[in-house]
Scaffold this motif. Structure first.
Motif, PDB file in Angstrom:
ATOM      1  N   UNK A   1       0.901  -0.956   0.055  1.00  0.00           N
ATOM      2  CA  UNK A   1       0.561   0.064   0.248  1.00  0.00           C
ATOM      3  C   UNK A   1       1.166   1.355   0.052  1.00  0.00           C
ATOM      4  N   UNK A   2       0.417   2.219  -0.562  1.00  0.00           N
ATOM      5  CA  UNK A   2       0.751   3.330  -0.836  1.00  0.00           C
ATOM      6  C   UNK A   2       1.213   4.110   0.732  1.00  0.00           C
ATOM      7  N   UNK A   3       2.258   4.786   0.924  1.00  0.00           N
ATOM      8  CA  UNK A   3       2.357   5.741   1.577  1.00  0.00           C
ATOM      9  C   UNK A   3       1.525   7.282   1.731  1.00  0.00           C
ATOM     10  N   UNK A   4       0.950   8.061   2.423  1.00  0.00           N
ATOM     11  CA  UNK A   4      -0.023   8.465   2.120  1.00  0.00           C
ATOM     12  C   UNK A   4       1.197  10.457   3.656  1.00  0.00           C
ATOM     13  N   UNK A   5       1.338  10.870   2.654  1.00  0.00           N
ATOM     14  CA  UNK A   5       1.720  12.138   3.476  1.00  0.00           C
ATOM     15  C   UNK A   5       0.826  13.043   3.377  1.00  0.00           C
ATOM     16  N   UNK A   6       1.075  12.995   4.893  1.00  0.00           N
ATOM     17  CA  UNK A   6      -0.199  14.017   5.213  1.00  0.00           C
ATOM     18  C   UNK A   6       0.669  15.638   5.503  1.00  0.00           C
ATOM     19  N   UNK A   7       1.747  15.894   5.312  1.00  0.00           N
ATOM     20  CA  UNK A   7       2.637  16.694   5.374  1.00  0.00           C
ATOM     21  C   UNK A   7       2.586  17.562   4.185  1.00  0.00           C
ATOM     22  N   UNK A   8       2.124  17.180   3.313  1.00  0.00           N
ATOM     23  CA  UNK A   8       2.092  18.252   2.109  1.00  0.00           C
ATOM     24  C   UNK A   8       1.505  18.928   1.428  1.00  0.00           C
ATOM     25  N   UNK A   9       2.015  20.418   1.336  1.00  0.00           N
ATOM     26  CA  UNK A   9       1.475  21.791   1.564  1.00  0.00           C
ATOM     27  C   UNK A   9       1.093  22.362  -0.022  1.00  0.00           C
ATOM     28  N   UNK A  10      -0.109  22.936  -0.623  1.00  0.00           N
ATOM     29  CA  UNK A  10       0.298  22.310  -1.975  1.00  0.00           C
ATOM     30  C   UNK A  10       1.046  23.777  -2.356  1.00  0.00           C
ATOM     31  N   UNK A  11       1.610  24.908  -3.428  1.00  0.00           N
ATOM     32  CA  UNK A  11       2.368  25.944  -3.752  1.00  0.00           C
ATOM     33  C   UNK A  11       0.850  27.064  -3.543  1.00  0.00           C
ATOM     34  N   UNK A  12      -0.084  26.138  -3.816  1.00  0.00           N
ATOM     35  CA  UNK A  12      -1.233  28.120  -3.721  1.00  0.00           C
ATOM     36  C   UNK A  12      -1.637  27.699  -2.323  1.00  0.00           C
ATOM     37  N   UNK A  13      -1.541  26.993  -1.848  1.00  0.00           N
ATOM     38  CA  UNK A  13      -1.616  26.951   0.200  1.00  0.00           C
ATOM     39  C   UNK A  13      -0.784  27.552   0.720  1.00  0.00           C
ATOM     40  N   UNK A  14       0.491  27.855   0.291  1.00  0.00           N
ATOM     41  CA  UNK A  14       2.364  28.217   1.112  1.00  0.00           C
ATOM     42  C   UNK A  14       1.151  29.697   0.759  1.00  0.00           C
ATOM     43  N   UNK A  15       1.099  29.992  -1.101  1.00  0.00           N
ATOM     44  CA  UNK A  15       0.795  31.576  -0.917  1.00  0.00           C
ATOM     45  C   UNK A  15       0.212  31.655  -0.823  1.00  0.00           C
ATOM     46  N   UNK A  16      -0.986  31.440  -0.029  1.00  0.00           N
ATOM     47  CA  UNK A  16      -2.383  32.276   0.633  1.00  0.00           C
ATOM     48  C   UNK A  16      -1.555  32.095   1.672  1.00  0.00           C
ATOM     49  N   UNK A  17      -1.350  31.981   2.867  1.00  0.00           N
ATOM     50  CA  UNK A  17       0.003  31.610   4.058  1.00  0.00           C
ATOM     51  C   UNK A  17       0.464  32.572   4.266  1.00  0.00           C
ATOM     52  N   UNK A  18       1.297  32.797   3.391  1.00  0.00           N
ATOM     53  CA  UNK A  18       2.456  33.778   3.452  1.00  0.00           C
ATOM     54  C   UNK A  18       1.712  35.310   3.239  1.00  0.00           C
ATOM     55  N   UNK A  19       0.644  34.899   2.308  1.00  0.00           N
ATOM     56  CA  UNK A  19       0.468  36.536   2.295  1.00  0.00           C
ATOM     57  C   UNK A  19      -0.319  36.729   3.192  1.00  0.00           C
ATOM     58  N   UNK A  20      -1.485  36.469   4.158  1.00  0.00           N
ATOM     59  CA  UNK A  20      -2.159  36.233   5.487  1.00  0.00           C
ATOM     60  C   UNK A  20      -1.329  36.328   6.389  1.00  0.00           C
ATOM     61  N   UNK A  21       0.143  36.203   6.581  1.00  0.00           N
ATOM     62  CA  UNK A  21       0.614  36.656   7.388  1.00  0.00           C
ATOM     63  C   UNK A  21       1.246  38.116   7.293  1.00  0.00           C
ATOM     64  N   UNK A  22       1.605  38.319   5.700  1.00  0.00           N
ATOM     65  CA  UNK A  22       2.289  39.660   5.019  1.00  0.00           C
ATOM     66  C   UNK A  22       0.889  41.010   5.702  1.00  0.00           C
ATOM     67  N   UNK A  23      -0.254  40.228   5.029  1.00  0.00           N
ATOM     68  CA  UNK A  23      -1.900  41.297   5.333  1.00  0.00           C
ATOM     69  C   UNK A  23      -2.568  40.770   6.769  1.00  0.00           C
ATOM     70  N   UNK A  24      -2.549  41.179   7.769  1.00  0.00           N
ATOM     71  CA  UNK A  24      -2.804  40.378   8.684  1.00  0.00           C
ATOM     72  C   UNK A  24      -4.558  40.811   8.514  1.00  0.00           C
TER      73      UNK A  24
END
Length: 68
Positions: A1-24
């Motif tokens: 069975x394939x290993x599921x990676x729970x720590x994956x974060x998409x590029x889009x989510x990273x971008x949104x999270x960074x922008x939310x930190x810059x602009x609370x």
């Protein structure tokens, strides 16, 4: 069975999270927009009236074209 990676974060989510930190202040704008467009009080009695007034749809809406 394939290993599921729970720590994956998409590029889009990273971008949104960074922008939310810059602009609370965006969080407040986001909440205000949601309140304006989606968070509306519901009238239960009015919703029941709408539900009772619905006309059942035919199983195939184009039957009218084929009636002879």
């Amino acid at each position: 069975m394939a290993r599921v990676e729970f720590d994956y974060v998409s590029d889009h989510t990273k971008f949104i999270n960074e922008e939310m930190k810059k602009n609370p202040e965006w969080r407040t704008d986001q909440q205000n927009g949601r309140a304006m467009w989606w968070d509306k009080p519901q009238d239960v009695k009015q919703n029941e009236i709408y539900a009772d007034a619905k006309v059942p749809q035919k199983s195939y809406p184009y039957d009218v074209l084929f009636d002879s």
